[in-house]
Design a protein around this motif. Sequence first.
Motif, mmCIF file in Angstrom:
data_model
loop_
_atom_site.group_PDB
_atom_site.id
_atom_site.type_symbol
_atom_site.label_atom_id
_atom_site.label_comp_id
_atom_site.label_asym_id
_atom_site.label_seq_id
_atom_site.Cartn_x
_atom_site.Cartn_y
_atom_site.Cartn_z
ATOM 1 N N SER A 203 44.177 15.754 101.219
ATOM 2 C CA SER A 203 44.500 16.945 100.268
ATOM 3 C C SER A 203 44.826 16.353 98.823
ATOM 4 O O SER A 203 44.516 16.912 97.891
ATOM 5 C CB SER A 203 45.572 17.660 100.944
ATOM 6 O OG SER A 203 44.940 18.247 102.099
ATOM 7 N N LEU A 204 45.623 15.196 98.967
ATOM 8 C CA LEU A 204 46.306 14.709 97.600
ATOM 9 C C LEU A 204 45.198 14.280 96.937
ATOM 10 O O LEU A 204 45.157 14.261 95.564
ATOM 11 C CB LEU A 204 47.294 13.837 97.963
ATOM 12 C CG LEU A 204 48.625 14.232 98.350
ATOM 13 C CD1 LEU A 204 49.605 13.156 98.631
ATOM 14 C CD2 LEU A 204 49.311 15.189 97.325
ATOM 15 N N LEU A 205 44.184 13.566 97.379
ATOM 16 C CA LEU A 205 43.049 12.887 96.898
ATOM 17 C C LEU A 205 42.027 13.776 96.174
ATOM 18 O O LEU A 205 41.829 13.651 95.045
ATOM 19 C CB LEU A 205 42.218 12.130 97.868
ATOM 20 C CG LEU A 205 42.713 10.511 97.857
ATOM 21 C CD1 LEU A 205 41.826 10.043 99.133
ATOM 22 C CD2 LEU A 205 42.779 9.786 96.823
ATOM 23 N N LEU A 206 42.013 15.137 96.984
ATOM 24 C CA LEU A 206 41.051 16.134 96.357
ATOM 25 C C LEU A 206 41.706 16.807 95.383
ATOM 26 O O LEU A 206 40.791 17.166 94.367
ATOM 27 C CB LEU A 206 40.867 17.143 97.513
ATOM 28 C CG LEU A 206 39.838 16.830 98.594
ATOM 29 C CD1 LEU A 206 39.625 18.086 99.615
ATOM 30 C CD2 LEU A 206 38.523 16.905 97.823
ATOM 31 N N MET A 207 43.004 16.900 95.358
ATOM 32 C CA MET A 207 43.718 17.525 94.026
ATOM 33 C C MET A 207 43.569 16.816 93.099
ATOM 34 O O MET A 207 43.484 17.139 91.696
ATOM 35 C CB MET A 207 45.309 17.602 94.520
ATOM 36 C CG MET A 207 45.437 18.906 95.555
ATOM 37 S SD MET A 207 47.151 19.200 96.112
ATOM 38 C CE MET A 207 47.877 19.974 94.910
ATOM 39 N N ALA B 136 43.871 25.516 87.674
ATOM 40 C CA ALA B 136 45.044 25.659 88.536
ATOM 41 C C ALA B 136 44.751 26.133 89.877
ATOM 42 O O ALA B 136 45.482 25.920 90.859
ATOM 43 C CB ALA B 136 45.807 26.504 87.569
ATOM 44 N N GLY B 137 43.939 27.181 89.824
ATOM 45 C CA GLY B 137 43.397 27.782 91.115
ATOM 46 C C GLY B 137 42.643 26.766 92.070
ATOM 47 O O GLY B 137 42.760 26.857 93.099
ATOM 48 N N LEU B 138 41.761 26.003 91.176
ATOM 49 C CA LEU B 138 41.155 24.998 92.278
ATOM 50 C C LEU B 138 41.767 24.022 92.762
ATOM 51 O O LEU B 138 41.515 23.601 94.059
ATOM 52 C CB LEU B 138 39.982 24.650 91.121
ATOM 53 C CG LEU B 138 38.727 23.622 91.995
ATOM 54 C CD1 LEU B 138 38.107 24.345 92.905
ATOM 55 C CD2 LEU B 138 37.980 22.977 90.722
ATOM 56 N N ALA C 95 42.198 17.238 89.367
ATOM 57 C CA ALA C 95 42.747 16.782 88.205
ATOM 58 C C ALA C 95 41.861 16.285 87.082
ATOM 59 O O ALA C 95 42.030 16.400 85.878
ATOM 60 C CB ALA C 95 44.060 16.343 88.313
ATOM 61 N N LEU C 96 41.174 15.418 87.553
ATOM 62 C CA LEU C 96 40.076 14.378 86.787
ATOM 63 C C LEU C 96 39.121 15.197 86.247
ATOM 64 O O LEU C 96 38.876 15.016 85.039
ATOM 65 C CB LEU C 96 39.459 13.173 87.542
ATOM 66 C CG LEU C 96 40.538 11.934 88.133
ATOM 67 C CD1 LEU C 96 39.717 11.121 88.784
ATOM 68 C CD2 LEU C 96 41.203 11.273 86.696
ATOM 69 N N MET C 97 38.684 16.217 86.881
ATOM 70 C CA MET C 97 37.534 17.118 86.637
ATOM 71 C C MET C 97 37.943 17.859 85.417
ATOM 72 O O MET C 97 37.446 18.320 84.327
ATOM 73 C CB MET C 97 37.197 18.096 87.677
ATOM 74 C CG MET C 97 36.099 17.304 88.624
ATOM 75 S SD MET C 97 35.888 18.062 90.035
ATOM 76 C CE MET C 97 35.436 19.800 89.641
ATOM 77 N N ALA D 23 36.872 18.245 81.694
ATOM 78 C CA ALA D 23 36.171 19.167 81.142
ATOM 79 C C ALA D 23 36.940 19.999 80.074
ATOM 80 O O ALA D 23 36.375 21.016 79.474
ATOM 81 C CB ALA D 23 36.009 20.432 82.459
ATOM 82 N N MET D 24 38.248 19.717 79.908
ATOM 83 C CA MET D 24 38.977 20.094 78.655
ATOM 84 C C MET D 24 39.660 19.060 77.868
ATOM 85 O O MET D 24 41.015 18.776 77.886
ATOM 86 C CB MET D 24 40.103 20.967 79.300
ATOM 87 C CG MET D 24 39.716 22.309 80.165
ATOM 88 S SD MET D 24 40.713 23.513 80.717
ATOM 89 C CE MET D 24 41.942 22.647 81.708
ATOM 90 N N PRO D 25 38.717 18.363 77.174
ATOM 91 C CA PRO D 25 39.388 17.355 76.510
ATOM 92 C C PRO D 25 40.319 17.723 75.440
ATOM 93 O O PRO D 25 41.143 16.879 74.974
ATOM 94 C CB PRO D 25 37.936 16.823 75.747
ATOM 95 C CG PRO D 25 37.009 17.853 76.020
ATOM 96 C CD PRO D 25 37.551 18.668 76.898
#
Lengths: 245, 257
Positions: free
Chosen positions: B233-237, B181-183, B241-243, B247-249
Amino acid sequence: MEILKAEQISKRFGDKEVLQNVSLTLNAGEIVGVLGVSGGGKTTLFNVLSGVCAPDGGRVLLRGEDVTGKPGKVSYMLQKDLLFPYRRVVDNVCLPLTLRGMSRREARAAAEPYFEPFGLAGTQTLYPAQLSGGMRQRAAFLRTYLASDGVALLDEPFSALDAITKRTMHKWYLGVMRTIELSVLLITHDVDEAILLCDRVYILSGKPGEIRAQIRIDKEKTEDFALSTDFLDYKRQILAAMHLD
Amino acid sequence: MTKRFPSITNKLAPAAAVAAVLAIWFLCCEGEIVPAYMLPSPADVFRAFVRNIGDLLRQAAVTLQEAMYGLLIGIALTFAVAVLMDRFRFLYKALYPLLVVTQTIPTIAIAPLLVLWMGFGMAPKITLVVITTFFPITVGLLSGFGCVDPDCIHLMRTMGAGRMQIFRFVKLPCAAPDFFAGLRISASYAVVGAVVSEWLGGFEGLGVYMTRVKKAYAYDRMFAVILFISAISLLLMGAVALMEKAAMPWKQKGVSS
């Protein structure tokens, strides 16, 4: 054969004496209940026995070895199942083995044979949230069993279950205990549960907690034991010992 | 339809809102409610974007480089500080108020100082990105570490787990949702932070490009840059979200942690 022994355990928090000279024994293959009112020091007693809390007096012996204040020796199942939501069921169950330094593959291989007898076949790759309440308890019990060195402390493991699931779990538990080598000390505040599951019951009085009585449940536990007069006799004895009659 | 195509219906409302904003913007320009030199029409902005796409991509590469370096250093620093603050209560008490105070200082006020101290190269830009991205991730991690069920730690202790094992098997995975969320917030701040620091001095980057087109009164290009920064910025966000998903399946199974 005596497998776990608590000798004269005393514990106080500040001015409050929680346990006073508590001594008890657990023999190999036994299921022994610890019954007492809420706030009577049952959980503190288990914390001492599991080694996470050092007593002010007394000692804990596991097969004659002094394990007082040494966690990781006596397995402990807490009231909540505490399965980690981010670990698959198999990895939750294997956690104690992983903590002892086993690789993930070795730990999974060691746990695999127990999934079927514990009624968890096919759940290995699921996440805890995909299991029912009863299955979660079984998974937590399997984790406790794998963490154990033949001795486990169960702190009200069925208290969060509904009446029907609890009844099913009692039957399952007695069945599985016949297939594994495990000596169990069970905290409960449910007198019926203690009579149904245990070979012996210690009555712990409250404030400060001390052993008030010990009752042996030696009648054969047949299918309709819960409806028998023997069952009611035991219940009467226990309630009298707890001063609740 | 809502039940059958939830992913489509969920996107309909924001798409309609964006379309409405574009329509109002377009009508304001076409009806000459706002003069063209103050607010170029969406069509002019689009044309400026297409005409200058080469320049924009070249400048964006520099800005992205600064943002990514800053973000990565920020994450590493955040982990070190958050872990130490979680481990030592004294450090937490000492540093947390300072962390909050740093957030009250506007980025735009620090940027000139950084340029003064570090020059016009990449260093002040990266430093500003580190400063802007540090807080959201640190707060996320600290909140995640602090929200761990004490019974889980108790259980680990009964199994003989040490401090490092408790951190690895309980605290870190429990903090993962708050960390991401912070990232996500930091990823968007990273690009904005890099652009702001480029405004105040530098040779390349979208911020430098913005100041140039502003001085040339090329507002259509200015708006093109603004929209481009927003898109990056949206692409980075989206990448975060993909990461997070990878990371949290367990989250995909409808599980909360």
